[in-house]
Design an enzyme around this catalytic site. Structure first.
Site, PDB file in Angstrom:
ATOM      1  N   TYR A   5      -5.335   4.862 -16.935  1.00  0.00           N
ATOM      2  CA  TYR A   5      -4.662   4.354 -16.383  1.00  0.00           C
ATOM      3  C   TYR A   5      -3.456   4.471 -15.350  1.00  0.00           C
ATOM      4  O   TYR A   5      -2.415   5.132 -16.592  1.00  0.00           O
ATOM      5  CB  TYR A   5      -6.138   3.342 -15.622  1.00  0.00           C
ATOM      6  CG  TYR A   5      -6.073   2.532 -14.254  1.00  0.00           C
ATOM      7  CD1 TYR A   5      -6.566   2.508 -13.526  1.00  0.00           C
ATOM      8  CD2 TYR A   5      -5.481   1.333 -14.545  1.00  0.00           C
ATOM      9  CE1 TYR A   5      -6.696   2.330 -12.629  1.00  0.00           C
ATOM     10  CE2 TYR A   5      -5.222   0.738 -13.889  1.00  0.00           C
ATOM     11  CZ  TYR A   5      -5.931   0.948 -12.617  1.00  0.00           C
ATOM     12  OH  TYR A   5      -5.985   0.546 -11.080  1.00  0.00           O
ATOM     13  N   ARG A  36       0.071  10.143  -1.201  1.00  0.00           N
ATOM     14  CA  ARG A  36       1.049   8.208  -1.708  1.00  0.00           C
ATOM     15  C   ARG A  36       0.305   8.175  -3.269  1.00  0.00           C
ATOM     16  O   ARG A  36      -0.950   7.227  -3.013  1.00  0.00           O
ATOM     17  CB  ARG A  36       0.524   7.654  -0.558  1.00  0.00           C
ATOM     18  CG  ARG A  36       2.134   6.442  -1.010  1.00  0.00           C
ATOM     19  CD  ARG A  36       1.515   5.010  -1.958  1.00  0.00           C
ATOM     20  NE  ARG A  36       0.318   4.484  -1.495  1.00  0.00           N
ATOM     21  CZ  ARG A  36      -0.067   4.040  -2.566  1.00  0.00           C
ATOM     22  NH1 ARG A  36      -0.531   4.042  -3.720  1.00  0.00           N
ATOM     23  NH2 ARG A  36      -1.080   2.686  -2.429  1.00  0.00           N
ATOM     24  N   LYS A  67      -9.566   5.763 -11.719  1.00  0.00           N
ATOM     25  CA  LYS A  67     -10.155   4.766 -11.218  1.00  0.00           C
ATOM     26  C   LYS A  67     -11.454   4.731 -11.489  1.00  0.00           C
ATOM     27  O   LYS A  67     -12.358   3.651 -11.945  1.00  0.00           O
ATOM     28  CB  LYS A  67     -10.002   4.909  -9.724  1.00  0.00           C
ATOM     29  CG  LYS A  67      -8.882   4.395  -9.012  1.00  0.00           C
ATOM     30  CD  LYS A  67      -8.263   3.187  -8.906  1.00  0.00           C
ATOM     31  CE  LYS A  67      -6.361   3.073  -8.489  1.00  0.00           C
ATOM     32  NZ  LYS A  67      -6.282   1.990  -8.323  1.00  0.00           N
ATOM     33  N   GLU A  75      -8.848   5.764  -1.338  1.00  0.00           N
ATOM     34  CA  GLU A  75      -7.384   5.272  -2.250  1.00  0.00           C
ATOM     35  C   GLU A  75      -5.737   5.904  -2.694  1.00  0.00           C
ATOM     36  O   GLU A  75      -6.505   7.406  -2.459  1.00  0.00           O
ATOM     37  CB  GLU A  75      -8.328   5.790  -4.494  1.00  0.00           C
ATOM     38  CG  GLU A  75      -7.461   4.882  -5.302  1.00  0.00           C
ATOM     39  CD  GLU A  75      -7.002   3.917  -5.984  1.00  0.00           C
ATOM     40  OE1 GLU A  75      -8.225   2.933  -5.106  1.00  0.00           O
ATOM     41  OE2 GLU A  75      -6.361   3.140  -5.344  1.00  0.00           O
ATOM     42  N   ASP A  76      -5.269   5.794  -2.632  1.00  0.00           N
ATOM     43  CA  ASP A  76      -3.640   6.362  -2.045  1.00  0.00           C
ATOM     44  C   ASP A  76      -3.642   7.481  -1.063  1.00  0.00           C
ATOM     45  O   ASP A  76      -2.710   8.121  -1.242  1.00  0.00           O
ATOM     46  CB  ASP A  76      -3.486   7.077  -4.088  1.00  0.00           C
ATOM     47  CG  ASP A  76      -3.293   5.704  -4.886  1.00  0.00           C
ATOM     48  OD1 ASP A  76      -3.126   4.827  -4.738  1.00  0.00           O
ATOM     49  OD2 ASP A  76      -2.700   6.016  -5.709  1.00  0.00           O
ATOM     50  N   ASP A 105      -9.070   0.601  -1.252  1.00  0.00           N
ATOM     51  CA  ASP A 105      -8.377  -0.295  -2.458  1.00  0.00           C
ATOM     52  C   ASP A 105      -7.197  -0.678  -2.325  1.00  0.00           C
ATOM     53  O   ASP A 105      -6.622  -2.128  -3.510  1.00  0.00           O
ATOM     54  CB  ASP A 105      -8.737   0.843  -3.976  1.00  0.00           C
ATOM     55  CG  ASP A 105      -8.608  -0.261  -4.978  1.00  0.00           C
ATOM     56  OD1 ASP A 105      -8.494  -1.573  -4.957  1.00  0.00           O
ATOM     57  OD2 ASP A 105      -8.015   0.297  -6.075  1.00  0.00           O
ATOM     58  N   ASP A 106      -6.719   0.192  -2.220  1.00  0.00           N
ATOM     59  CA  ASP A 106      -4.986  -0.122  -1.950  1.00  0.00           C
ATOM     60  C   ASP A 106      -4.805  -0.892  -0.726  1.00  0.00           C
ATOM     61  O   ASP A 106      -3.921  -2.364  -1.075  1.00  0.00           O
ATOM     62  CB  ASP A 106      -3.920   1.445  -1.299  1.00  0.00           C
ATOM     63  CG  ASP A 106      -4.212   1.721  -2.872  1.00  0.00           C
ATOM     64  OD1 ASP A 106      -3.869   2.427  -3.784  1.00  0.00           O
ATOM     65  OD2 ASP A 106      -4.445   2.759  -2.724  1.00  0.00           O
ATOM     66  N   ASN A 166       3.511   0.482  -8.361  1.00  0.00           N
ATOM     67  CA  ASN A 166       3.635   1.635 -10.088  1.00  0.00           C
ATOM     68  C   ASN A 166       4.413   2.819  -9.812  1.00  0.00           C
ATOM     69  O   ASN A 166       4.193   3.137  -9.144  1.00  0.00           O
ATOM     70  CB  ASN A 166       2.350   1.501  -9.702  1.00  0.00           C
ATOM     71  CG  ASN A 166       1.391   0.248  -9.826  1.00  0.00           C
ATOM     72  OD1 ASN A 166       1.812  -0.832 -11.489  1.00  0.00           O
ATOM     73  ND2 ASN A 166      -0.026  -0.410  -9.495  1.00  0.00           N
TER      74      ASN A 166
HETATM   75  N1  LIG Z   1      -0.328  -3.360  -8.048  1.00  0.00           N
HETATM   76  C1  LIG Z   1      -1.512  -3.066  -7.533  1.00  0.00           C
HETATM   77  O1  LIG Z   1      -2.614  -3.066  -7.627  1.00  0.00           O
HETATM   78  C2  LIG Z   1      -0.674  -2.359  -6.011  1.00  0.00           C
HETATM   79  C3  LIG Z   1      -1.864  -1.575  -5.432  1.00  0.00           C
HETATM   80  C4  LIG Z   1      -1.558  -1.108  -3.771  1.00  0.00           C
HETATM   81  C5  LIG Z   1      -0.086  -0.582  -4.467  1.00  0.00           C
HETATM   82  N2  LIG Z   1       0.881  -0.674  -4.529  1.00  0.00           N
HETATM   83  C6  LIG Z   1       2.728  -0.152  -4.907  1.00  0.00           C
HETATM   84  O2  LIG Z   1       2.341  -0.288  -4.042  1.00  0.00           O
HETATM   85  C7  LIG Z   1       3.382   0.132  -3.684  1.00  0.00           C
HETATM   86  C8  LIG Z   1       3.524   0.925  -2.781  1.00  0.00           C
HETATM   87  O3  LIG Z   1       2.225   0.852  -1.533  1.00  0.00           O
HETATM   88  P1  LIG Z   1       1.593   1.466  -0.320  1.00  0.00           P
HETATM   89  O4  LIG Z   1       0.453   2.067  -0.417  1.00  0.00           O
HETATM   90  O5  LIG Z   1       2.065   0.120   0.452  1.00  0.00           O
HETATM   91  O6  LIG Z   1       2.578   1.959   0.062  1.00  0.00           O
HETATM   92  P2  LIG Z   1       3.365   2.566   2.115  1.00  0.00           P
HETATM   93  O7  LIG Z   1       4.081   3.898   1.548  1.00  0.00           O
HETATM   94  O8  LIG Z   1       2.455   2.585   2.290  1.00  0.00           O
HETATM   95  O9  LIG Z   1       4.685   1.196   1.986  1.00  0.00           O
HETATM   96  C9  LIG Z   1       5.678   1.451   1.194  1.00  0.00           C
HETATM   97  C10 LIG Z   1       6.369   0.127   2.192  1.00  0.00           C
HETATM   98  O10 LIG Z   1       7.787  -0.217   1.063  1.00  0.00           O
HETATM   99  C11 LIG Z   1       9.037  -0.273   2.038  1.00  0.00           C
HETATM  100  N3  LIG Z   1       9.929  -0.049   1.353  1.00  0.00           N
HETATM  101  C12 LIG Z   1      10.851   1.639   1.463  1.00  0.00           C
HETATM  102  N4  LIG Z   1      11.657   1.485   0.259  1.00  0.00           N
HETATM  103  C13 LIG Z   1      12.193   0.112   0.070  1.00  0.00           C
HETATM  104  C14 LIG Z   1      13.049  -0.711   0.598  1.00  0.00           C
HETATM  105  N5  LIG Z   1      14.212   0.016  -0.359  1.00  0.00           N
HETATM  106  N6  LIG Z   1      13.455  -1.908   0.804  1.00  0.00           N
HETATM  107  C15 LIG Z   1      12.424  -2.606   1.120  1.00  0.00           C
HETATM  108  N7  LIG Z   1      10.781  -2.315   1.301  1.00  0.00           N
HETATM  109  C16 LIG Z   1      11.371  -0.720   0.830  1.00  0.00           C
HETATM  110  C17 LIG Z   1       8.719   0.818   2.923  1.00  0.00           C
HETATM  111  O11 LIG Z   1       8.743   0.795   4.586  1.00  0.00           O
HETATM  112  C18 LIG Z   1       7.086   0.857   3.251  1.00  0.00           C
HETATM  113  O12 LIG Z   1       6.306  -0.137   4.123  1.00  0.00           O
HETATM  114  C19 LIG Z   1       3.169   1.557  -4.519  1.00  0.00           C
HETATM  115  O13 LIG Z   1       4.337   2.256  -5.737  1.00  0.00           O
HETATM  116  C20 LIG Z   1       1.982   1.520  -5.188  1.00  0.00           C
HETATM  117  O14 LIG Z   1       2.041   1.722  -6.332  1.00  0.00           O
HETATM  118  C21 LIG Z   1       0.570  -1.577  -5.910  1.00  0.00           C
HETATM  119  O1  LIG Z   2      -3.309   2.733  -9.184  1.00  0.00           O
HETATM  120  C1  LIG Z   2      -3.391   1.491  -9.821  1.00  0.00           C
HETATM  121  O2  LIG Z   2      -2.960   0.849 -11.211  1.00  0.00           O
HETATM  122  C2  LIG Z   2      -3.436  -0.047  -8.873  1.00  0.00           C
HETATM  123  C3  LIG Z   2      -2.811   0.528  -7.103  1.00  0.00           C
HETATM  124  O3  LIG Z   2      -4.155   1.597  -6.960  1.00  0.00           O
HETATM  125  C4  LIG Z   2      -1.898   2.269  -6.991  1.00  0.00           C
HETATM  126  O4  LIG Z   2      -1.742   2.710  -6.490  1.00  0.00           O
HETATM  127  O5  LIG Z   2      -0.372   1.810  -7.102  1.00  0.00           O
HETATM  128 MG   LIG Z   3      -3.675   2.557  -5.138  1.00  0.00          MG
END
Ligand SMILES: NC(=O)c1ccc[n+]([C@@H]2O[C@H](COP(=O)([O-])OP(=O)(O)OC[C@H]3O[C@@H](n4cnc5c(N)ncnc54)[C@H](O)[C@@H]3O)[C@@H](O)[C@H]2O)c1
Ligand SMILES: O=C(O)C[C@H](O)C(=O)O
Ligand SMILES: [Mg+2]
Length: 561
Positions: A90, A143, A161, A232-233, A255-256, A403
């Site tokens: 993961y 993504r 996942k 997802e993603d 999930d996201d 991540n």
């Molecule tokens: N921890 C978790 O459970 C979890 C869950 C989902 C997503 N994530 C992580 O979150 C991140 C984003 O996912 P997402 O689906 O929202 O992506 P996304 O592409 O939909 O959104 C990214 C956002 O970040 C903004 N951004 C980009 N560069 C930036 C900067 N320099 N300053 C400020 N904002 C900026 C963009 O404008 C956009 O709004 C990924 O790295 C993903 O791995 C983590």
């Molecule tokens: O996959 C993960 O670890 C969390 C989340 O779904 C992500 O997209 O980053």
């Molecule tokens: Mg995800």
């Protein structure tokens, strides 16, 4: 065919026509287990000092080979050693695997539906050999974590996942299905890579894209009407569009958007408790969210809804303490071409200027919480973290949720070093706990949707609900939020150890089932009907969930005649 390998007893070998095809000695499950762990430890010893990426991929390969060879043993070692192995199958290693997938590819896993399969999916879905499918995780690879568009190589995410579904939720591995929807890629490097395994064309857009997803959903639910599908993603626009399009029609969730929102809400409520304040004080927390994509918007919307509910105020009023920052800085009403999805959260530029930087916002607002879902590694730099020292909270919270590890907004060590030793810290990918100068340990929470999606999927499945309601999602988040004791929360421990993932998943699953009962949408599962579910106490529901979790032990294989 060789599922148990040298573990097949002689009678089984006879029945399956395997006698003579395996070495004569029968090796017990325990011996096979010990042999694998020993080879894993020896790999660790032999790769010491090599670059992290090389070691991580070597570990992934050895686990992946076991997965191919002996599923039962694979899941047993995964469950027993989840803390060590989750970071390999993961986040974060799965990201590296996706980046290198075409080169690492040895054999298929899951199903691939491409833009070239238009019109064929209804028959293709019957090519999947398993009769029953309970859980599907689908991506279009657009993504992948914070790594961007990885096209067909994103299949690693649904696989990872679903491994978590088996390990955490006890979904039978024979009944899971990873899906890659290959509609092309806009990643030029991949398009030019001769080994790239996906369609070599730009991504489909608009109606053409939606027609492909529609066709897949119809096909999947025609064959398996009771399955649960996790999106997802997907890039934000399609994450929101597909969620909106399907959530009332099919048993699905994103999930996201939704899993992440619940985990973050649990973390935000935890930080209120960590400050020694009553939960009702959540309405006064100032929260800066960096990243306004599928995850950041999902989190912000859910947290605002929680404030509105708690304070008995409108959604619009409840946005007052929230500040949303994207790649162009603070979002205000002054911005030209404001994305409709962010409009509700846009600030009045009289308060802080349009496009203000993270550090500017932190210095002006002095937030209780700084939460990153931007996908941009290191964006919570020293200056930003130092500014959090002036937070209005006695225990400021920093969540670097992006991540994989390199994309985290900051490291755990930097957060405690620059923002202060009294902070609460969470990250999407695992970091080691931090030894603080004051002699204490800075606890690292893994603020990752893995604490919720397995329970949401399992609870939905076992309730027999045909949709996933907001009530079910909220119940999952509240269950996680109340899981930790006050004593643990005071120490900055907001989520359970991943070693307890089956237990927390059973609790979350039960909360989801009970919410589905409240929403009057349960249809039951197997012999357990809707009336049975509605008469179960909380404990009985947890017990029902636990009894339905698959556990890896060898069972005799029946020879199909
Ligand atoms: N921890 C978790 O459970 C979890 C869950 C989902 C997503 N994530 C992580 O979150 C991140 C984003 O996912 P997402 O689906 O929202 O992506 P996304 O592409 O939909 O959104 C990214 C956002 O970040 C903004 N951004 C980009 N560069 C930036 C900067 N320099 N300053 C400020 N904002 C900026 C963009 O404008 C956009 O709004 C990924 O790295 C993903 O791995 C983590
Ligand atoms: O996959 C993960 O670890 C969390 C989340 O779904 C992500 O997209 O980053
Ligand atoms: Mg995800």
């Amino acid at each position: 065919m060789f599922a148990q390998d040298t573990g097949f007893p002689l009678t089984e070998r006879d029945r399956l026509g395997l006698r003579g095809l395996l070495p004569p000695r029968v090796i017990s499950f325990e011996q096979q287990y010990a042999r694998f762990i020993e080879s894993f430890r020896s790999l660790e010893r032999n790769t010491q000092g090599q670059p992290d990426n090389v070691v991580s991929l070597a570990k992934w390969r050895i686990l992946n080979r076991l997965h191919d060879r002996n599923e039962t043993l694979y899941y047993r070692v995964l469950i027993d050693n989840i803390k060590d192995f989750a970071p390999i199958i993961y986040t974060p290693t799965v990201g590296l695997v996706c980046q290198n997938y075409s080169g690492l590819y040895r054999r298929p896993r899951g199903m691939y539906f491409s833009a070239k399969d238009k019109g064929e999916m209804m028959s293709m879905i019957y090519n999947w050999p398993a009769h029953q499918v309970d859980m599907i995780v689908i991506t279009d690879g657009s993504r992948i974590l914070g790594l961007g568009d990885l096209g067909v190589q994103g299949i690693g995410i649904p696989i990872g996942k679903l491994d978590m579904y088996v390990a955490a939720a006890g979904i039978n591995p024979q009944r899971v299905l990873p899906i890659m929807l290959d509609v092309g890629t806009n990643n030029q490097k991949l398009l030019q890579n001769p080994l790239y395994l996906g369609l070599r064309q730009p991504r489909l857009e608009g109606e053409e894209y939606l027609e492909i997803v529609d066709e897949f959903m119809e096909a999947a639910f025609t064959r398996w009407p009771k399955a649960v599908v996790q999106f997802e993603d997907f890039q934000a626009k399609w994450a929101f569009e597909t969620l909106d399009r399907y959530r009332k029609k099919f048993c699905m969730f994103n999930d996201d958007v939704q899993g992440t929102a619940g985990v973050a809400l649990a973390g935000l409520l935890g930080t209120v408790r960590a400050q020694g304040r009553p939960l009702s004080d959540f309405v006064n927390q100032k929260i800066v969210v960096v990243g306004a994509g599928s995850a950041g918007l999902g989190v912000t919307k859910t947290a605002v809804q929680a404030v509105a509910r708690m304070a008995g105020i409108s959604f619009a009023e409840a946005t007052k303490n929230f500040y949303l920052i994207d790649k162009d800085g603070l979002v205000t009403t002054e911005r030209s071409k404001l994305d409709p999805a962010v409009v509700p959260f846009a600030k009045n530029p009289a308060e802080i200027r349009e496009g203000a930087s993270i550090v500017e916002v932190v210095k002006t607002v002095r937030p209780h919480v700084l939460l990153g879902l931007s996908g941009v590694g290191g964006i919570f730099n020293e200056e930003v973290l130092k500014a959090m020292r002036e937070s209005d909270s006695c225990k400021p919270a920093i969540f670097a949720m992006s991540n994989p590890t390199l994309n985290a907004e900051c490291t755990a060590a930097d957060a405690f070093k620059h923002a202060g030793e009294n902070i609460v810290f969470g990250s999407g990918s695992p970091f080691e706990h931090v030894q603080l100068e004051n002699g204490n340990v800075g606890h690292v929470n893994q603020a990752n949707n893995m604490y919720l999606f397995p329970g949401i999927g399992l609870g939905t499945l076992l309730s027999g609900a045909r949709i996933v309601t907001d009530g079910m999602l909220l119940a999952a988040a509240e269950c996680l939020a109340s899981y930790m004791t006050d004593e643990q929360v005071q120490k900055g421990i907001l989520y359970p150890s991943i070693n307890n993932i089956r237990h927390i998943t059973a609790e979350v699953g039960a909360a989801v089932v009970r919410a589905a009962v409240t929403d009057d949408i349960v249809e039951g599962h197997g012999d357990v009907g809707p009336r049975d579910l509605s008469h179960m106490s909380k404990e009985e529901t947890v017990d029902y969930i636990t009894r339905n979790m698959w556990f890896p032990i060898y069972s005799p294989l029946v020879h199909e005649k």
